[in-house]
Design a protein around this motif. Structure first.
Motif, PDB file in Angstrom:
ATOM      1  N   ALA A  91       0.833  -1.207   0.000  1.00 48.97           N
ATOM      2  CA  ALA A  91       0.000   0.000   0.000  1.00 48.97           C
ATOM      3  C   ALA A  91       0.871   1.260   0.000  1.00 48.97           C
ATOM      4  N   ARG A  92       1.922   1.240   0.785  1.00 50.28           N
ATOM      5  CA  ARG A  92       2.815   2.406   0.844  1.00 50.28           C
ATOM      6  C   ARG A  92       3.574   2.592  -0.476  1.00 50.28           C
ATOM      7  N   ILE A  93       4.017   1.472  -1.069  1.00 53.61           N
ATOM      8  CA  ILE A  93       4.740   1.539  -2.347  1.00 53.61           C
ATOM      9  C   ILE A  93       3.874   2.190  -3.418  1.00 53.61           C
ATOM     10  N   MET A  94       2.617   1.720  -3.556  1.00 51.20           N
ATOM     11  CA  MET A  94       1.763   2.225  -4.622  1.00 51.20           C
ATOM     12  C   MET A  94       1.276   3.636  -4.344  1.00 51.20           C
ATOM     13  N   SER A  95       1.090   3.974  -3.095  1.00 49.28           N
ATOM     14  CA  SER A  95       0.699   5.342  -2.756  1.00 49.28           C
ATOM     15  C   SER A  95       1.774   6.325  -3.226  1.00 49.28           C
ATOM     16  N   LYS A  96       3.016   5.976  -2.969  1.00 49.75           N
ATOM     17  CA  LYS A  96       4.128   6.834  -3.382  1.00 49.75           C
ATOM     18  C   LYS A  96       4.256   6.872  -4.898  1.00 49.75           C
ATOM     19  N   ARG A  97       4.169   5.711  -5.548  1.00 42.33           N
ATOM     20  CA  ARG A  97       4.341   5.641  -6.998  1.00 42.33           C
ATOM     21  C   ARG A  97       3.248   6.418  -7.723  1.00 42.33           C
ATOM     22  N   LEU A  98       2.003   6.207  -7.352  1.00 42.48           N
ATOM     23  CA  LEU A  98       0.891   6.876  -8.029  1.00 42.48           C
ATOM     24  C   LEU A  98       0.910   8.383  -7.791  1.00 42.48           C
ATOM     25  N   SER A  99       1.328   8.783  -6.596  1.00 45.06           N
ATOM     26  CA  SER A  99       1.440  10.218  -6.303  1.00 45.06           C
ATOM     27  C   SER A  99       2.501  10.862  -7.175  1.00 45.06           C
ATOM     28  N   GLU A 100       3.617  10.171  -7.372  1.00 41.54           N
ATOM     29  CA  GLU A 100       4.689  10.693  -8.234  1.00 41.54           C
ATOM     30  C   GLU A 100       4.228  10.866  -9.673  1.00 41.54           C
TER      31      GLU A 100
ATOM     32  N   ASP B 267      -7.756   5.752  -2.235  1.00 42.52           N
ATOM     33  CA  ASP B 267      -8.586   4.542  -2.253  1.00 42.52           C
ATOM     34  C   ASP B 267      -7.777   3.306  -2.628  1.00 42.52           C
ATOM     35  N   VAL B 268      -6.825   3.448  -3.557  1.00 45.48           N
ATOM     36  CA  VAL B 268      -5.947   2.319  -3.897  1.00 45.48           C
ATOM     37  C   VAL B 268      -5.152   1.902  -2.660  1.00 45.48           C
ATOM     38  N   PHE B 269      -4.641   2.877  -1.933  1.00 37.92           N
ATOM     39  CA  PHE B 269      -3.906   2.595  -0.691  1.00 37.92           C
ATOM     40  C   PHE B 269      -4.773   1.789   0.277  1.00 37.92           C
ATOM     41  N   ARG B 270      -6.000   2.213   0.484  1.00 42.62           N
ATOM     42  CA  ARG B 270      -6.886   1.550   1.441  1.00 42.62           C
ATOM     43  C   ARG B 270      -7.237   0.134   1.005  1.00 42.62           C
ATOM     44  N   LEU B 271      -7.535  -0.052  -0.280  1.00 39.71           N
ATOM     45  CA  LEU B 271      -7.910  -1.382  -0.770  1.00 39.71           C
ATOM     46  C   LEU B 271      -6.757  -2.377  -0.645  1.00 39.71           C
ATOM     47  N   ILE B 272      -5.550  -1.940  -1.021  1.00 35.93           N
ATOM     48  CA  ILE B 272      -4.390  -2.829  -0.900  1.00 35.93           C
ATOM     49  C   ILE B 272      -4.111  -3.132   0.571  1.00 35.93           C
TER      50      ILE B 272
END
Length: 373
Positions: free
Chosen positions: A274-283, A293-298
């Protein structure tokens, strides 16, 4: 239906490019490209509801019907100027416009749209060198089912490294457009052309990390399993947010992998992923609400599974506290869809659990309001 959208917009200009291509193939239109006369700009904001704002390369941007409108101005709306604008399109399937109620096209655009063939008019190497993001646009169209001509496919492979110079927000825009359509085709294209290195480098670790043969994933790599989950979600008509979360739900596994007594385990992979994708998508400039929402679902999917597959010790309390902490109550139904696709079982088991959790959440809110009253 989609052509009617273009005809409404044609009252102030000439729609062209991808929106015409999508309308002809009865595909959802995500944004519009419009040619208008320069003298009409003063009235354009009234019609669209938002004043056009300047962008790069002489384009203007506005909003119509909740969708972006990219505007190209010309001195006069005639065939010569429309042709001049269409000539600047990178792919022949985008060289069509709705002009005077009829389709006007150049360079075999109509045939290529009908036959779903992806070609460029000119030298693809020169095109990609000038605008590297077009490599990703091509991969997105290939993922939608357009067959690339051989020289285009070879050029993508030769020049894919140029994506390293593409702006992150442009990459993010292509990712979101892909997620709105066939995201699995886009992901497969990223792997085929090795473009994932410049978009989602985490896919490289997913390709190399394998589950235990004794597990329910039967020795598949994290990538293979995740792609299967994504295709199940697409078959159910999942939203872009669920599709992104579905493919990357196990992205944390390569980073927490451990082998205990010959068994491969991935403890706490959900939180890490969740942390990896939160950072990647924000970048990549993906909208904040989607990233959240992606963070929460993962984050929640592993504990949600545990309630059914590992009832002892009871993980329900942990799950409930996480739902309350991250205010994820409205995502319960999305979580049901994701987890059912992940476990490859019917949604009924998860649906029944979700209803129980919703009742508990409602009771918790009711008790809280009573105490405050």
């Amino acid at each position: 239906m989609f052509m009617n959208e273009l005809k409404d917009l044609a009252g102030i200009g000439i729609p062209y490019g991808g929106c015409v291509r999508n309308a002809l193939n009865s595909e959802t239109i995500l944004d519009f490209h419009l040619i208008v006369e320069s003298k009409s700009l003063r009235y354009l904001g009234r019609f669209l509801g938002k004043r056009p704002e300047p962008m790069e390369a002489g384009l203007l941007k506005s909003i119509w019907g909740g969708k972006p409108v990219y505007i190209r101005t010309v001195k006069k709306l005639n065939e010569k100027n429309v042709r001049m604008v269409l000539e600047k399109q990178p792919f022949t399937v985008n060289m069509a416009a709705l002009m005077n109620g009829e389709i006007f096209s150049i360079h075999s655009a109509l045939d290529d749209i009908r036959n779903r063939v992806l070609k460029v008019h000119g030298d693809p190497d020169r095109l990609f060198k000038k605008e590297p993001i077009l490599i990703l646009k091509a991969i997105r169209l290939i993922g939608m089912g357009y067959r690339p001509e051989e020289r285009l496919s070879k050029s993508i492979k030769r020049n894919v490294h140029m994506l390293s110079s593409a702006k992150p927000e442009f990459i993010g825009e292509e990712v979101f457009k892909a997620a709105c359509r066939k995201f699995s085709g886009f992901i497969e294209g990223l792997v085929k052309y090795k473009a994932y290195r410049y978009v989602f480098p985490e896919i490289g670790d997913m390709l190399e990390t394998r589950h235990s043969p004794e597990s329910r994933h039967k020795g598949k790599t994290v990538y293979e399993h995740s792609l299967e989950v994504l295709k199940r979600l697409e078959a159910k008509g999942a939203s872009p947010t669920i599709k992104i979360a579905g493919f990357f739900h196990d992205v944390g596994k390569p980073y927490v992998k451990e082998v205990v007594d010959g068994e491969v385990r991935f403890p706490r992979h959900a939180g890490y992923g969740a942390r990896i994708m939160s950072k990647r998508l924000s970048e990549l400039g993906i909208r904040r609400g989607i990233v959240r929402d992606v963070f929460r679902l993962i984050l929640l999917h592993q504990t949600f599974h545990a309630i059914i597959f590992r009832p002892e010790p009871d993980p329900r309390k942990i799950f409930m506290s996480m739902v309350k902490k991250f205010k994820a109550g409205r995502l319960i139904d999305d979580l049901v869809m994701l987890c059912a696709a992940d476990a490859d079982i019917g949604e009924e088991t998860y649906r029944n659990l979700a209803e129980e959790i919703k009742r508990e959440l409602n009771m918790s809110r009711w008790r809280k309001h009573r105490i405050l009253a």
